[in-house]
Each structure stands twice: as structure tokens, then as C-alpha cells.
Design a protein around this motif. Sequence first.
Motif, mmCIF file in Angstrom:
data_model
loop_
_atom_site.group_PDB
_atom_site.id
_atom_site.type_symbol
_atom_site.label_atom_id
_atom_site.label_comp_id
_atom_site.label_asym_id
_atom_site.label_seq_id
_atom_site.Cartn_x
_atom_site.Cartn_y
_atom_site.Cartn_z
ATOM 1 N N ILE A 133 41.394 43.735 179.320
ATOM 2 C CA ILE A 133 41.939 44.580 177.909
ATOM 3 C C ILE A 133 42.614 46.025 178.160
ATOM 4 C CG2 ILE A 133 40.941 46.105 176.139
ATOM 5 C CD1 ILE A 133 39.050 43.878 175.728
ATOM 6 N N ILE A 134 42.554 46.283 179.505
ATOM 7 C CA ILE A 134 42.969 47.501 179.830
ATOM 8 C C ILE A 134 44.650 47.487 179.779
ATOM 9 C CG2 ILE A 134 43.215 49.477 181.807
ATOM 10 C CD1 ILE A 134 40.842 49.656 179.872
ATOM 11 N N PRO A 135 45.082 46.496 180.731
ATOM 12 C CA PRO A 135 46.366 46.388 180.832
ATOM 13 C C PRO A 135 47.117 45.823 179.557
ATOM 14 C CG PRO A 135 45.438 44.680 182.136
ATOM 15 C CD PRO A 135 44.321 45.646 181.621
ATOM 16 N N LEU A 136 46.317 44.891 178.781
ATOM 17 C CA LEU A 136 46.748 44.314 177.549
ATOM 18 C C LEU A 136 47.155 45.333 176.398
ATOM 19 C CD1 LEU A 136 44.857 41.055 176.831
ATOM 20 C CD2 LEU A 136 47.558 41.260 177.133
ATOM 21 N N THR A 137 46.172 46.085 176.189
ATOM 22 C CA THR A 137 45.897 47.002 175.024
ATOM 23 C C THR A 137 45.645 48.331 175.126
ATOM 24 O OG1 THR A 137 43.725 46.642 174.018
ATOM 25 C CG2 THR A 137 45.764 45.140 173.353
ATOM 26 N N ASN A 138 44.752 48.591 176.490
ATOM 27 C CA ASN A 138 44.108 49.689 176.618
ATOM 28 C C ASN A 138 43.081 50.085 175.540
ATOM 29 O OD1 ASN A 138 43.252 51.604 178.191
ATOM 30 N ND2 ASN A 138 45.067 53.002 178.490
ATOM 31 N N GLY A 139 42.820 49.244 174.755
ATOM 32 C CA GLY A 139 41.774 49.589 173.732
ATOM 33 C C GLY A 139 42.610 50.037 172.361
ATOM 34 N N GLY A 140 43.668 50.007 172.405
ATOM 35 C CA GLY A 140 44.583 50.270 171.113
ATOM 36 C C GLY A 140 44.884 49.106 170.424
ATOM 37 N N PRO A 141 45.566 49.198 169.413
ATOM 38 C CA PRO A 141 46.108 50.301 168.633
ATOM 39 C C PRO A 141 45.162 50.800 167.873
ATOM 40 C CG PRO A 141 46.585 48.419 167.389
ATOM 41 C CD PRO A 141 46.084 47.820 168.732
ATOM 42 N N SER A 142 44.890 52.190 167.570
ATOM 43 C CA SER A 142 44.046 53.057 167.269
ATOM 44 C C SER A 142 42.709 52.756 167.495
ATOM 45 C CB SER A 142 44.350 53.140 165.634
ATOM 46 O OG SER A 142 44.885 52.203 165.191
ATOM 47 N N ASN A 143 42.424 52.284 168.682
ATOM 48 C CA ASN A 143 40.974 51.881 169.283
ATOM 49 C C ASN A 143 40.598 50.837 168.507
ATOM 50 O OD1 ASN A 143 40.726 54.058 171.261
ATOM 51 N ND2 ASN A 143 40.249 55.630 169.357
ATOM 52 N N GLN A 144 41.390 49.779 168.217
ATOM 53 C CA GLN A 144 40.680 48.772 167.519
ATOM 54 C C GLN A 144 40.247 47.385 168.291
ATOM 55 O OE1 GLN A 144 40.359 48.178 163.888
ATOM 56 N NE2 GLN A 144 40.437 50.328 164.419
ATOM 57 N N THR A 145 40.615 47.584 169.599
ATOM 58 C CA THR A 145 40.454 46.652 170.486
ATOM 59 C C THR A 145 39.482 46.899 171.701
ATOM 60 O OG1 THR A 145 42.193 46.931 171.765
ATOM 61 C CG2 THR A 145 42.654 45.519 170.079
ATOM 62 N N HIS A 146 38.776 48.010 171.395
ATOM 63 C CA HIS A 146 37.594 48.414 172.432
ATOM 64 C C HIS A 146 36.482 47.154 172.573
ATOM 65 C CE1 HIS A 146 38.936 51.809 174.288
ATOM 66 N NE2 HIS A 146 39.256 52.506 173.130
ATOM 67 N N THR A 147 35.972 47.112 173.835
ATOM 68 C CA THR A 147 34.693 46.260 174.165
ATOM 69 C C THR A 147 33.605 47.496 174.428
ATOM 70 O OG1 THR A 147 34.959 45.988 176.083
ATOM 71 C CG2 THR A 147 35.854 44.346 174.661
ATOM 72 N N ILE A 148 32.387 47.076 174.481
ATOM 73 C CA ILE A 148 31.491 48.060 174.970
ATOM 74 C C ILE A 148 31.795 48.849 176.308
ATOM 75 C CG2 ILE A 148 29.079 48.702 175.551
ATOM 76 C CD1 ILE A 148 28.355 46.438 173.760
ATOM 77 N N VAL A 149 32.522 47.994 177.184
ATOM 78 C CA VAL A 149 32.851 48.713 178.548
ATOM 79 C C VAL A 149 34.080 49.347 178.533
ATOM 80 C CG1 VAL A 149 32.914 47.812 181.010
ATOM 81 C CG2 VAL A 149 31.640 46.539 179.684
ATOM 82 N N THR A 150 35.133 48.791 177.749
ATOM 83 C CA THR A 150 36.330 49.899 177.785
ATOM 84 C C THR A 150 36.106 50.889 176.833
ATOM 85 O OG1 THR A 150 37.353 48.843 175.730
ATOM 86 C CG2 THR A 150 37.832 47.699 177.810
ATOM 87 N N TYR A 151 34.950 51.011 175.991
ATOM 88 C CA TYR A 151 34.563 52.188 175.271
ATOM 89 C C TYR A 151 34.014 53.025 176.536
ATOM 90 C CZ TYR A 151 31.824 55.021 172.043
ATOM 91 O OH TYR A 151 31.415 56.154 171.520
ATOM 92 N N LEU A 152 33.007 52.409 176.935
ATOM 93 C CA LEU A 152 32.404 53.452 178.255
ATOM 94 C C LEU A 152 33.547 54.078 179.097
ATOM 95 C CD1 LEU A 152 29.313 52.243 180.408
ATOM 96 C CD2 LEU A 152 31.308 53.718 181.373
ATOM 97 N N TYR A 153 34.312 53.262 179.388
ATOM 98 C CA TYR A 153 35.471 53.626 180.442
ATOM 99 C C TYR A 153 36.191 54.756 179.907
ATOM 100 C CZ TYR A 153 39.563 53.614 183.432
ATOM 101 O OH TYR A 153 40.803 53.815 184.147
ATOM 102 N N THR A 154 37.024 54.376 178.665
ATOM 103 C CA THR A 154 37.539 55.427 177.894
ATOM 104 C C THR A 154 36.880 56.764 177.399
ATOM 105 O OG1 THR A 154 38.738 53.428 176.981
ATOM 106 C CG2 THR A 154 39.440 55.454 175.989
ATOM 107 N N PHE A 155 35.981 56.727 176.863
ATOM 108 C CA PHE A 155 35.173 57.698 176.335
ATOM 109 C C PHE A 155 34.164 58.561 177.225
ATOM 110 C CE2 PHE A 155 36.710 55.562 172.978
ATOM 111 C CZ PHE A 155 37.293 56.575 172.113
ATOM 112 N N GLY A 156 33.947 57.736 178.205
ATOM 113 C CA GLY A 156 32.813 58.377 179.269
ATOM 114 C C GLY A 156 33.600 59.013 180.582
ATOM 115 N N LEU A 157 34.146 57.747 181.161
ATOM 116 C CA LEU A 157 34.779 58.184 182.446
ATOM 117 C C LEU A 157 36.103 59.026 182.306
ATOM 118 C CD1 LEU A 157 33.983 54.963 184.488
ATOM 119 C CD2 LEU A 157 32.808 57.357 184.633
#
Lengths: 315, 336
Positions: free
Chosen positions: A255-279
Amino acid sequence: MAASAPSQVYSAPGRRLSLTERLRLGLNNGRISATLILLPPALILFTLFVMLPLGESFYYSFFNWNGYGVPTDFVGLQNYQRIADHSVFHVAVGNTVKIVAVSLFLQMPLALLLALLIYRKTPTNAFFRLVFFLPYILAEVAAGLIWSFVFDGNYGVSASLAQSLGTEPFFILADRDWAFVAVMTVIVWKYFGFHMMIYIAALQGVPEDLVEAARIEGAKRPQIVRYVLVPQIKPAIIVSAFFAIIGALQVFDLIIPLTNGGPSNQTHTIVTYLYTFGLTRLNIGFGSAVGVILFIVAITVAVFYQRFFMKRGQS
Amino acid sequence: MAEVRLQNVNKSFGNVTVIPDLNLTVPDGSFTVLVGPSGCGKSTLLRTIAGLEMPTSGQVLIGGEDVTLQEPSNRGISMVFQSYALYPHMTVEQNIDFGLRLAKIPAAERKERVAEAARILALQDHLDRRPGQLSGGQRQRVAIGRSIVRHPKVFLFDEPLSNLDAALRTQMRVELAQLHQSIDATMIYVTHDQVEAMTLADQIVVMNAGRIEQVGPPMELYEAPQTEFVASFIGSPKMNLLPGSAIARDDVRTVGIRPEHILVDRTGGDWAARTQVVETLGADTIAYMVADGLGDVTVRLPGHVRLKAGEQLYLTPERQNLHLFGQDGRRMKEAA
Ligand SMILES: Nc1ncnc2c1ncn2[C@@H]1O[C@H](COP(=O)(O)OP(=O)(O)OP(=O)(O)O)[C@@H](O)[C@H]1O
Ligand SMILES: [Mg+2]
């Protein structure tokens, strides 16, 4: 029966000896020394790399901490509270559930269908097996990059497609409604080969006699699949579903290279959420809390799955 | 009930020809046994009749109808595999019932047929078990049960008893003979076992390298083998095959004499021989000897005869039981 019979020394047949009795009789077959020698390395590694980080995360999850120095700002359950109230987390959980569903109900049937088509050992089948397995071998990041190029509306494959069809270029990865569909397509593409291989291995283990007997009994191909092949590979299907669920909970590096969680945080999974908002935002305490939640979900799924499916599949 | 006829059947796998050109008629209601050495094409032939293999050329006729291009299930046959091929995930009842369910036969009739098969094969108490919980003999019966409920015209068996121990094999052999008498269908049966072939068959087909060497009733093959191969294959212990010089005939390449057709004497006879090994079987005594200038000779004697290894004896073949084979390896018309 004479009480003084010499067999008394070894106790009556059928009675299990206690551990001390076995030790005294030297009946441990070296099992105890083997245990003493072989267990510590595994135990130490497991403690070092699994148990300790887990315990640490659990500890950090009660602090507001940026990762530098010693955590001092104890906030209790505040991190968990923030996660529970965060709409992006809800989207991420929803997306993860969608991935589980797509894996189970789209990817696995697709993998099974292909496996049924190409499980027999012929040169053509070997070729197709390799082709279908290639996406799985590819590194996730590379796969993500390839597909981000495919989906690119300016220069990518979809751009040429739109051009040749004479339509407006479509930026699917930038579309709030469709981006995650694209992501799930890539996930299915990336991992179906893995499940297909599990099924192929299992199908090759089904005795050909069973299929021939069914043909003689009048079974057509769909009936052979339904009544003979699928029941025969049920244990493999159960295992593959387990991998699908656990894998779906962990989707991240596609997901990171595809959308990086975007657009407007619509494509996060639990782990990308952890990465983006935690790390990336240096909220290690917050990220740890997400990690703890993910761990609890995964372990619960694993335990329940083992209890309800794996056991029955083996007996 | 149906006759099975194979016409000019050829079967090749790639460029390996397993069956070059085979013609065979299996009469309606007969119990025909296919025997032959390993790899001679018995299973291939049976599978061709079943429709699991397509002949490269030639026709398969069942009940006068050309079924060469028919699916196995449309041929009115059933097959019992060496491995039994039972479905491990189904109960005995479901295994037996499987074909009937596929054929959408009404539940009441299915139940009746399964019950009948279970009664014939003494499986009533095991219907709810799975194959994994049965003994070898019981599994074998389930496999047979699965084939009889469909009321096929032709039963095919590929070494069905070879996974059983000797005692069970004898018992199942008797049960198969009874089954054939009671349901009176055509049966084609592949085996390695001499005794099965001799006791079960109305007609034995001896195969060698994809060709039929001889077809006939068991006693005919025993009494008048048409080729050296059949002579050596039918009968146990094997027929002695000696050079023509044994009876002073130049035109005879091989002379055959069965172990039970040789007289033994301590004082005089046609061939001088020395005893090598003696097997005492109770009813019979089998002596393995070496005859001077002829080679190994096996002799079967009544059980009460006591011989010692190393003993010097004289052997005389019974004239009327000599089998003469000419230069082409075929039986010579004239008697000895
Ligand atoms: N599918 C196949 N592809 C290629 N060759 C085959 C195939 N099936 C059988 N053969 C060959 O055909 C020959 C006859 O095989 P078949 O199984 O009919 O022998 P058989 O008489 O049943 O032997 P056995 O008594 O050992 O069971 C063998 O040489 C075997 O290698
Ligand atoms: Mg065979």
C-alpha cells in the motif's frame, strides 16, 4: 497373583509410570537431556525477539512518548481512547475486514479454480504455474511500484488505454471510492499464486484412483471437484484460509508505494495506520497501542481458528 | 448381462506400444481371468474396457454395442481397484451410495439397494463407519458393494485381493465365486495369483508383452498349453522345461513335464539326478534336483515320501504327460 512377583519392580503393564519412576528406571531415553540441551536456544531467541518487544510495546502504549529518551509522560489508556475515536482507524479496520473478505471469497476460489485447471504434471501446466506464482515471488514494494505505474493516468498503462479508447484519463488511485478497489485487486494479484500452490500440492496428493472411481460412478467434472477433490484437500484449504486471514491483517508494504494510505486516508490498513500515525509522526506510544490491538486481534483469530477448524481438519 | 468383445485393439503411450493388436471375446456371464507377468498390459487392457484409457485404435464392444467412444459411466461397467479407491471422507454407506446418488435414483430405492449389498457382503454393522476404520477385507467388501449396487453388466477387478493376507484372500476368493454365482454378471478379473486364476475362472487369458498367448478353461491351459510361455506360467510349481535331448528327439526344442508327472526310483530310470533341496509341505513333498546333462528338475511327490538332500535318484517322466514344443516355441500336434 503373588504380591512378591518380580514384575512388581516395573509396575503393572498398562499403568503409566510417573516422571520420578521413569527417571529412577532410566526410561527417559535421553529425552530429558535432549530437552535440556535443545530447548534453551529456542527459548532465549523467542524471549529476546518476541516476548520482550511485545512486553515493551505494551508498556509504551500507556505513555505519550516520541521514542527519544525514557518514557515519562504516563497517560493511562488515553492512547487507546484516541485510537477508538479516530475515524481513520475505523476506515483502516473496515479496509482490513474488506481485505479478509476479498481474500477468502474471491482470492481463494480463484486460486482453487486455477489450481484445478493446472495441477496435473504437464510441461504446459508447469509453465502456467510459474507464471501465476511470479507475483508472489516479487517483492511487495516492487509490485506496488509496478502497479502504481500501471494505474497512472498520465504516463502509465491506463493512460495509454484511455487514449486508445478515446476517453478521459482516469486516476483510479486518486479516487476516493475506487482507490481501495484497485488496492484489493493488486493484493489478489500478488497473493493468489501462494494459495494456488498450496492447493496444487494438495491436489497432486489426491490418489488418481479416487477420481477414476468417481468417473466410473458417473460423476462429471464439477461433481468430481465437489465430492472428491475439495473434500480431499480440505485440510489444505483450512490452512490456506488461515494464512489468508493472518496475511490480510498485516498488509502494509504494497500500500505504501501504491497510495500511501491516500487519497484522504481512505486506503489505510491497520498496519499502514500504525506506521503513518505512530512511527512517521513520532507517536511511539500511540503506535505501540495500535500494535497491541493488532496483536490481540491476530492472536484471538489464530486461537479461535485453531480451535474450531484446524483440529477437526486433522482428525 | 453382456458379452465383451475387443477388436484389433491397439494401445500406445506416446511411442511405446503396450498392446500391439488384440482380439478377445469374453462370453456373457463368464468369469474371465487375465494373467501374465508384471507390465504385460493387463491393467491397461482392463482400463481400456472400463473407458479410463482410450484405445489408440480398434473397438471395444459391450453387449454388442460399440462403446469405444463412450464415457466409463455409460458402459454399464463397474470396477474394483487394487487400492479399493474408497472415499475416505465418506461413510461406508455414502461410499456405496455415491453412484446411485449421482444417477438421481429415488431415495427409497437407493436405501433398498444399499441394504441388499450390505446384506450380501455382511457390511450391515459397518455402514456408519469411515473406510479408515475398517480392516482390509472390509474395505474390499465396501469396494465390491459400491460396484454391485449399480447393477452393472460387467464387473472389472484389478488385482482386488493382492493387499490382503493369505487367509483373508482365500476367504474373499470363495466369496467372489459365490457372488458370481448369485448375480451372474460378466466378470473380468486381473490377478498375479495362480490359485485365484485356476479356481475362479471359467476362462483364463494368458498375456505376454501385450499379446494373448492362449485363451481357454483352466484345465485346458493346464493340460495342453499351446506355447512354452503358457506352459511355464500356468501351474505351481512351474512345469519343467528341458531340452529335446532329454527324450532323444532332435525335432523337439523343448520338452515340458510337470513336477507331479515324474516318477522317482532309487534303482533305475531315464534320468540320473541328485537331490538339492527338499520342501516338506505336508500333503506334498517338493524336491528340487539336478539331472545329469539336463539341469534343474522339480519333482512333486506324495507327502509321505522322505527324501534327503544329496541323495542320488532316477527320474522317469510319464510318457502321456509330456508336452512337446517345436522350434517356434509352439505345441507340437503329435503326442509323444
Ligand atoms: N500412463 C502410462 N504411460 C506410459 N506407459 C504406461 C502407462 N500406463 C502403463 N504404461 C506401461 O504399459 C505397460 C503395461 O502396464 P500395465 O499397468 O498394464 O501392466 P500390468 O500387466 O497391469 O502389470 P502389473 O501386473 O505389474 O500390474 C508397462 O510397461 C507400463 O510401463
Ligand atoms: Mg496392473
